[in-house]
Design an enzyme around this catalytic site. Structure first.
Site, PDB file in Angstrom:
ATOM      1  N   LYS A  50      34.525  -1.343 -15.087  1.00 34.62           N
ATOM      2  CA  LYS A  50      34.560  -0.406 -16.223  1.00 34.62           C
ATOM      3  C   LYS A  50      35.982   0.132 -16.413  1.00 34.62           C
ATOM      4  CE  LYS A  50      29.686   0.807 -15.722  1.00 34.62           C
ATOM      5  NZ  LYS A  50      28.666   1.771 -15.270  1.00 34.62           N
ATOM      6  N   GLN A  94      27.760   7.104 -12.012  1.00 35.19           N
ATOM      7  CA  GLN A  94      27.231   5.796 -11.641  1.00 35.19           C
ATOM      8  C   GLN A  94      25.945   5.957 -10.825  1.00 35.19           C
ATOM      9  OE1 GLN A  94      28.537   2.981 -12.863  1.00 35.19           O
ATOM     10  NE2 GLN A  94      27.023   1.708 -11.845  1.00 35.19           N
ATOM     11  N   ASP A 117      26.595   7.457 -21.434  1.00 37.81           N
ATOM     12  CA  ASP A 117      25.564   6.551 -20.912  1.00 37.81           C
ATOM     13  C   ASP A 117      24.241   6.762 -21.663  1.00 37.81           C
ATOM     14  OD1 ASP A 117      26.134   4.634 -18.985  1.00 37.81           O
ATOM     15  OD2 ASP A 117      26.153   6.074 -17.333  1.00 37.81           O
TER      16      ASP A 117
HETATM   17  N1  GUN Z   1      23.794   1.695 -12.632  1.00 33.36           N
HETATM   18  C1  GUN Z   1      23.384   0.506 -13.126  1.00 33.36           C
HETATM   19  N2  GUN Z   1      23.656   0.420 -14.443  1.00 33.36           N
HETATM   20  C2  GUN Z   1      24.253   1.574 -14.792  1.00 33.36           C
HETATM   21  C3  GUN Z   1      24.766   2.075 -16.029  1.00 33.36           C
HETATM   22  O1  GUN Z   1      24.724   1.430 -17.081  1.00 33.36           O
HETATM   23  N3  GUN Z   1      25.300   3.333 -15.971  1.00 33.36           N
HETATM   24  C4  GUN Z   1      25.341   4.055 -14.820  1.00 33.36           C
HETATM   25  N4  GUN Z   1      25.860   5.283 -14.881  1.00 33.36           N
HETATM   26  N5  GUN Z   1      24.864   3.627 -13.667  1.00 33.36           N
HETATM   27  C5  GUN Z   1      24.328   2.382 -13.654  1.00 33.36           C
END
Ligand code: GUN
Length: 282
Positions: A50, A94, A117
């Site tokens: 990311k 995350q 998110d």
């Molecule tokens: N863990 C797995 N996929 C994601 C996501 O898209 N966002 C976040 N914050 N955690 C994740």
């Protein structure tokens, strides 16, 4: 092989290029703050990807990497600081979090305007109510983008989703319903899951069981989207047995190079949208 490949890597590169052009014109760059607690191997890789993707399009990305033993209070204090920081446009925490931290409480603590998110309960409610103000979570948004850019109008199609997580299955069901699909969610307790998936025009698998879906699970001419990412013997593996299913489906996403890069692209787009809204840009 019959199926045509839905190239997520190429789609994601096009979206990134488009965002990079917009960001290049700004003096104040959009800023994504990523919070990671602990050292889960998969999370470390996702966060690294990311950050790399954000910086490659000229976005600022700060990673707040906290120790596994971090208390809930310390994490909530950090989120309050990021919520109040005018330089930060988007915040993600995350997932998964360590077990001693209540993830519901954490997601509720993220300011709505910065919830890129789309996981906070108010945002989820907006999505379920088909509001245009919802921030759509990145993976479901990626799946819808790939479907619409492959099939055009998906209204009336029967979509079957395997998996009911808050990150993929549940928000994707709402999103596809909002796009006038007929939606079925299958999960571990579903009776005869294969019978359900074999009726799908669109089959999305997000269960994390490597290679579970073979040709018997798929209708002739279906579109198959594989959200699964599991590491098996050091190799990234999807939920779908690609070679077998590609003989039957019309369209299929690869792993890697399918939904994964598109999820990152959609997170960047959500950060851009949050920035635009906060700065009252058209
Ligand atoms: N863990 C797995 N996929 C994601 C996501 O898209 N966002 C976040 N914050 N955690 C994740």
């Amino acid at each position: 092989m019959v199926a045509k490949i839905v190239d997520g890597k190429k789609m994601a590169a096009e979206i990134a290029e488009d965002l990079a052009v917009k960001i290049a014109k700004l003096s104040q760059k959009p800023h994504l703050a990523v919070v990671l607690v602990g050292d889960c191997e998969a999370s470390l890789i996702y966060v690294r990807n990311k950050k790399k993707a954000a910086e490659s399009i000229g976005m600022k990305c700060s990673v707040h990497h906290l120790a596994e033993r971090t208390s809930e209070k310390e994490l909530l204090d950090l989120l309050e600081k990021l919520n109040n920081d005018k330089d930060v446009n988007g915040i993600i925490v995350q997932m998964p979090l360590p077990e001693h931290i209540d993830s519901d409480k954490v997601l509720e603590a993220i300011a709505l305007a910065k919830d890129v998110d789309g996981f906070c309960p108010y945002n989820m409610g907006l999505l379920h109510a088909n509001s245009k103000n919802a921030t759509v979570p990145a993976t479901p948004k990626a799946v819808l983008y790939m479907l619409e850019h492959t099939l055009g109008n998906i209204s009336g199609k029967h979509a079957v989703i395997i998996g009911r997580s808050n990150i993929v299955g549940r928000p994707l069901a709402s999103l596809l319903l909002n796009s006038d699909c007929t939606v079925t969610i299958g999960h571990k307790q579903s009776v005869d899951l294969q019978k359900l998936t074999a009726q799908a025009d669109i089959l999305v698998s997000a269960c994390g069981v490597p290679q579970m879906v073979d040709e018997k699970w798929v209708k002739d001419g279906a579109t198959v989207i594989d959200v699964g990412i599991t590491r098996v013997d050091g190799k990234i593996c999807g939920d779908v047995d690609f070679a077998k299913v590609a003989e039957k489906a019309e369209f299929i996403t690869p792993v890697p190079g399918g939904v994964g890069p598109m999820t990152v692209a959609m997170l960047l787009e959500n950060t851009w949208l949050a920035y635009k809204k906060q700065n009252k840009l058209g």
